[in-house]
Design a protein around this motif. Structure first.
Motif, PDB file in Angstrom:
ATOM      1  N   VAL A 158      63.451  32.226  42.323  1.00 60.10           N
ATOM      2  CA  VAL A 158      62.700  32.984  42.172  1.00 60.10           C
ATOM      3  C   VAL A 158      61.827  34.022  42.518  1.00 60.10           C
ATOM      4  O   VAL A 158      61.097  33.807  42.960  1.00 60.10           O
ATOM      5  CB  VAL A 158      62.084  32.465  40.614  1.00 60.10           C
ATOM      6  CG1 VAL A 158      61.202  33.893  39.452  1.00 60.10           C
ATOM      7  CG2 VAL A 158      63.206  31.432  39.930  1.00 60.10           C
ATOM      8  N   ARG A 159      61.691  35.659  41.743  1.00 64.97           N
ATOM      9  CA  ARG A 159      61.115  35.964  42.781  1.00 64.97           C
ATOM     10  C   ARG A 159      59.164  36.079  42.369  1.00 64.97           C
ATOM     11  O   ARG A 159      59.349  35.852  41.358  1.00 64.97           O
ATOM     12  CB  ARG A 159      61.206  38.002  42.599  1.00 64.97           C
ATOM     13  CG  ARG A 159      62.562  38.183  43.036  1.00 64.97           C
ATOM     14  CD  ARG A 159      62.728  39.889  42.576  1.00 64.97           C
ATOM     15  NE  ARG A 159      62.959  40.443  41.264  1.00 64.97           N
ATOM     16  CZ  ARG A 159      61.956  41.508  40.759  1.00 64.97           C
ATOM     17  NH1 ARG A 159      62.585  42.549  41.621  1.00 64.97           N
ATOM     18  NH2 ARG A 159      62.344  41.829  39.970  1.00 64.97           N
ATOM     19  N   VAL A 160      58.753  36.254  43.838  1.00 67.16           N
ATOM     20  CA  VAL A 160      56.947  35.704  43.246  1.00 67.16           C
ATOM     21  C   VAL A 160      56.456  36.518  43.206  1.00 67.16           C
ATOM     22  O   VAL A 160      55.461  36.713  41.999  1.00 67.16           O
ATOM     23  CB  VAL A 160      56.807  35.471  44.514  1.00 67.16           C
ATOM     24  CG1 VAL A 160      55.089  34.678  44.643  1.00 67.16           C
ATOM     25  CG2 VAL A 160      57.598  34.111  45.224  1.00 67.16           C
ATOM     26  N   TYR A 161      56.859  37.928  42.900  1.00 67.93           N
ATOM     27  CA  TYR A 161      55.820  39.580  42.995  1.00 67.93           C
ATOM     28  C   TYR A 161      57.158  40.409  41.799  1.00 67.93           C
ATOM     29  O   TYR A 161      57.407  41.352  42.445  1.00 67.93           O
ATOM     30  CB  TYR A 161      55.262  39.635  43.835  1.00 67.93           C
ATOM     31  CG  TYR A 161      54.794  39.354  44.709  1.00 67.93           C
ATOM     32  CD1 TYR A 161      53.129  38.658  44.429  1.00 67.93           C
ATOM     33  CD2 TYR A 161      55.492  38.609  46.499  1.00 67.93           C
ATOM     34  CE1 TYR A 161      53.005  37.563  45.470  1.00 67.93           C
ATOM     35  CE2 TYR A 161      54.463  37.597  46.968  1.00 67.93           C
ATOM     36  CZ  TYR A 161      53.152  37.303  46.769  1.00 67.93           C
ATOM     37  OH  TYR A 161      52.132  36.759  47.265  1.00 67.93           O
ATOM     38  N   PRO A 162      57.629  39.750  41.085  1.00 71.59           N
ATOM     39  CA  PRO A 162      57.620  41.401  40.146  1.00 71.59           C
ATOM     40  C   PRO A 162      57.337  42.362  40.773  1.00 71.59           C
ATOM     41  O   PRO A 162      56.169  42.104  39.658  1.00 71.59           O
ATOM     42  CB  PRO A 162      58.508  39.824  38.939  1.00 71.59           C
ATOM     43  CG  PRO A 162      57.063  39.034  38.886  1.00 71.59           C
ATOM     44  CD  PRO A 162      56.941  38.597  40.118  1.00 71.59           C
TER      45      PRO A 162
ATOM     46  N   VAL B 173      58.817  42.924  46.922  1.00 73.06           N
ATOM     47  CA  VAL B 173      59.438  42.455  45.989  1.00 73.06           C
ATOM     48  C   VAL B 173      61.118  41.648  46.193  1.00 73.06           C
ATOM     49  O   VAL B 173      61.174  40.989  45.096  1.00 73.06           O
ATOM     50  CB  VAL B 173      60.065  43.878  45.971  1.00 73.06           C
ATOM     51  CG1 VAL B 173      59.034  45.076  44.911  1.00 73.06           C
ATOM     52  CG2 VAL B 173      61.477  45.039  46.509  1.00 73.06           C
ATOM     53  N   THR B 174      61.375  41.084  47.457  1.00 78.76           N
ATOM     54  CA  THR B 174      62.424  40.334  47.813  1.00 78.76           C
ATOM     55  C   THR B 174      61.298  38.869  47.575  1.00 78.76           C
ATOM     56  O   THR B 174      62.598  38.159  48.162  1.00 78.76           O
ATOM     57  CB  THR B 174      63.026  41.010  48.645  1.00 78.76           C
ATOM     58  OG1 THR B 174      62.599  40.820  50.076  1.00 78.76           O
ATOM     59  CG2 THR B 174      64.027  42.139  48.214  1.00 78.76           C
ATOM     60  N   LYS B 175      60.652  38.646  48.309  1.00 80.00           N
ATOM     61  CA  LYS B 175      60.368  37.401  48.666  1.00 80.00           C
ATOM     62  C   LYS B 175      60.779  36.721  47.335  1.00 80.00           C
ATOM     63  O   LYS B 175      60.099  37.214  46.117  1.00 80.00           O
ATOM     64  CB  LYS B 175      58.401  37.971  48.675  1.00 80.00           C
ATOM     65  CG  LYS B 175      58.453  35.975  49.139  1.00 80.00           C
ATOM     66  CD  LYS B 175      56.668  36.493  49.353  1.00 80.00           C
ATOM     67  CE  LYS B 175      55.866  34.771  49.746  1.00 80.00           C
ATOM     68  NZ  LYS B 175      56.807  34.652  51.020  1.00 80.00           N
ATOM     69  N   ARG B 176      60.839  34.866  47.386  1.00 82.47           N
ATOM     70  CA  ARG B 176      60.844  34.368  46.317  1.00 82.47           C
ATOM     71  C   ARG B 176      60.516  32.800  46.920  1.00 82.47           C
ATOM     72  O   ARG B 176      60.836  33.048  47.230  1.00 82.47           O
ATOM     73  CB  ARG B 176      63.081  34.653  46.304  1.00 82.47           C
ATOM     74  CG  ARG B 176      63.284  35.353  45.693  1.00 82.47           C
ATOM     75  CD  ARG B 176      64.546  35.499  45.284  1.00 82.47           C
ATOM     76  NE  ARG B 176      65.513  36.744  45.244  1.00 82.47           N
ATOM     77  CZ  ARG B 176      65.919  37.138  43.857  1.00 82.47           C
ATOM     78  NH1 ARG B 176      65.388  36.172  42.962  1.00 82.47           N
ATOM     79  NH2 ARG B 176      66.117  37.824  43.449  1.00 82.47           N
ATOM     80  N   ARG B 177      60.314  32.510  45.524  1.00 88.21           N
ATOM     81  CA  ARG B 177      60.473  30.940  45.593  1.00 88.21           C
ATOM     82  C   ARG B 177      60.462  30.069  44.953  1.00 88.21           C
ATOM     83  O   ARG B 177      61.083  30.633  43.671  1.00 88.21           O
ATOM     84  CB  ARG B 177      58.664  30.583  45.241  1.00 88.21           C
ATOM     85  CG  ARG B 177      58.185  29.377  45.554  1.00 88.21           C
ATOM     86  CD  ARG B 177      56.587  29.142  45.210  1.00 88.21           C
ATOM     87  NE  ARG B 177      55.561  30.239  46.458  1.00 88.21           N
ATOM     88  CZ  ARG B 177      54.873  30.851  46.311  1.00 88.21           C
ATOM     89  NH1 ARG B 177      54.626  31.131  45.261  1.00 88.21           N
ATOM     90  NH2 ARG B 177      54.793  31.717  47.051  1.00 88.21           N
TER      91      ARG B 177
END
Length: 270
Positions: free
Chosen positions: A36-40, A29-33
């Protein structure tokens, strides 16, 4: 005295039960690219996975197995046997997995949603079935090693001796193996969740459900047969075999299936 090695094993297993699923969720949930969060909203699938285990095991299968244990009929004893119980676990959990996904994840059909679902399912199972036991074991171990056994002295002599013997007499390796078993179990639940979700995405729900029940049951049965085989080192062999089966499942299907899933949350139906 409870050996220090045993206490370390209890601690590691407890941390695995807590940190593996929760750490995985936090990473997702915190992974960003690009900021922007990748997996909202992946937490939705995680919560749905937790609900699945509670509904399919805690509220249904476990009470049913408890009721069967009080029955003397041959059919009841057969259902309690290792082979039958191995596959009824798969039957209940995979049916619950499919129904909850159809009910709560109508728009959440990304590969990562299957992973999150499995982390929730396997995580709550790990906490309820193993984590709480290890927490209790650790509490009692520290009380025993510090000489504060007043609480144990209040128990019936037979129960007190059983607790003391379990904590002081169990090989330290067994506490570490419990952690290895949870790694394999959580990995299996993640893989089976991806499989069931693939069945929904591909329009092959029945096939995915049947295969998931079979994989679940075979993994359970392999562990049961090895542990009860009586061969030297059976516990170690069982966990190695289970872990190998899960790794093979991931290599053959779980990782390769990712391109077959949508990359975005699907739009709401009008």
């Amino acid at each position: 005295m409870v050996p220090v090695a045993s206490i370390v094993g209890m601690t590691l297993t407890l941390l695995i039960c807590l940190l593996l699923p929760l750490g995985g969720l936090v990473w997702i949930v915190t992974k960003r690219r690009g900021g922007v969060r990748v997996y909202p909203q992946a937490g939705r699938a995680f919560a749905a996975g937790m609900l699945t285990f509670v509904a399919s095991q805690v509220l249904t299968r476990i009470p049913l197995m408890a009721w069967l244990s009080g029955q003397s009929a041959p059919w009841a004893q057969w259902l309690l046997s290792g082979p039958a119980a191995s596959f009824t676990a798969g039957l209940f959990e995979e049916t619950g997995r499919l129904l909850v996904m159809l009910w709560l994840l109508r728009r959440f059909h990304r590969w990562i949603d299957g992973v999150s679902f499995g982390l929730g399912h396997g995580g709550i199972e790990a906490v309820l079935l193993v984590g709480l036991t290890q927490l209790s074991n650790l509490t009692l171990a520290f009380l025993i090693n510090s000489g504060q056994t007043a609480a144990l002295d209040q128990l019936p002599a037979a129960t007190r001796d059983m607790v003391l013997n379990a904590l002081t007499g169990t090989p330290s390796l067994d506490f570490y193996l419990a952690g290895v078993e949870r790694i394999a179990a959580i990995g299996l639940h993640v893989g089976l969740s991806v499989l069931i979700l693939w069945g929904i995405v591909a329009g092959r729900r029945a096939l995915a459900w049947v295969v998931a029940v079979l994989i679940h049951g075979v993994c359970n049965l392999a562990a049961v047969l090895l542990v009860t085989s009586g061969i030297p080192g059976a516990n170690v062999i069982a966990e190695v075999v289970l872990l190998a089966l899960v790794i093979a499942f991931w290599a053959v299907f779980v990782l390769r299936s990712r391109p077959r899933f949508p990359s975005e949350i699907q739009p709401a139906a009008r």
